[in-house]
Design a protein around this motif. Structure first.
Motif, PDB file in Angstrom:
ATOM      1  N   HIS A 162       0.829  -1.202   0.000  1.00  0.00           N
ATOM      2  CA  HIS A 162       0.000   0.000   0.000  1.00  0.00           C
ATOM      3  C   HIS A 162       0.864   1.253   0.000  1.00  0.00           C
ATOM      4  N   SER A 219      -2.977  -0.918  -2.889  1.00  0.00           N
ATOM      5  CA  SER A 219      -3.853   0.239  -2.715  1.00  0.00           C
ATOM      6  C   SER A 219      -3.016   1.511  -2.590  1.00  0.00           C
ATOM      7  N   SER A 270      -6.955   1.129  -6.192  1.00  0.00           N
ATOM      8  CA  SER A 270      -6.781  -0.167  -5.548  1.00  0.00           C
ATOM      9  C   SER A 270      -7.003  -1.264  -6.571  1.00  0.00           C
TER      10      SER A 270
END
Length: 212
Positions: A99, A155, A171
């Motif tokens: 992420h 993401s 995402s």
């Protein structure tokens, strides 16, 4: 080349390479250049640096590499997460979660060959973009897609972009299986709303087939 790897930690049974427990640092001009060293298919990226905790169990019949709690920078974007690379099956497999809290949209350009010619030179790619072409001409390295499988969630919480491209977040669930790449779903936060799609690129076929 210009890839750098540093580590500090312990090696169990050095004569037979039984296990690793180390703090590991990677840096270089593009993650794709790690392929000859690690055998892991990674995308072209801007200059990067990352560090994390690697625990590995090594065996001729199959090894397990667990890169935990890593964090770093790719271009002007931050990255963090955990990745697991397992060998011994039909093909090695990379899985995990990655992420970014702040993602520069320009840092995604090398993934599809859309960065500038100066950027291409820095990552030693010889495919110059013609001035009269809008879409990138750099070919995908689909031969590497068949070297391993993948199952990774990514993401980007906040995307910094130009005024002409109002994408706020990103995402996706990335799956690579036997040379085919699936982004399912592929979601964008766009101008206060949301767009959800599915993208398939079949690199096992020549020419490559795509479906959106």
């Amino acid at each position: 080349g210009d890839s750098h790897i540093a580590l500090v930690g312990t090696l169990t049974d050095p004569l037979h390479l039984g296990a690793l427990d180390v703090r590991l640092w990677f840096s270089g001009s593009s993650m794709a250049k790690l392929y000859p060293i690690t055998g892991i298919t990674l995308p072209d990226t801007p200059p990067y640096a990352t560090e994390g905790h690697l625990k590995a169990t090594l065996d001729r019949r199959g090894s397990r590499f667990d890169y935990r709690e890593f964090r770093g920078r790719v271009g002007g974007s931050d990255l963090a997460g955990q990745l697991l690379f397992v060998t011994g099956g039909k093909r090695p497999k990379l899985s995990g979660d990655v992420h970014s809290k702040l993602l520069q949209f320009a840092d995604l350009a090398p993934l599809v060959g859309a960065d500038s010619n100066a950027s291409k030179q820095r990552r030693a790619d010889g495919t110059a973009q013609p001035a009269d072409k809008l879409l990138p001409v750099e070919p995908f390295r689909t031969d590497r897609w068949q070297a391993m499988d993948a199952d990774v969630n990514f993401s980007g919480e906040r995307i910094v972009h130009g005024e002409a491209l109002p994408i706020d977040s990103l995402s996706t669930h990335l799956v690579m299986n036997n040379g085919a790449l699936y982004l399912d779903p592929l979601r964008f936060g766009l101008a206060g709303g949301a767009v959800s799609s599915h993208l398939t690129l079949d690199g096992s076929r020549t020419p490559m087939h795509g479906l959106l």
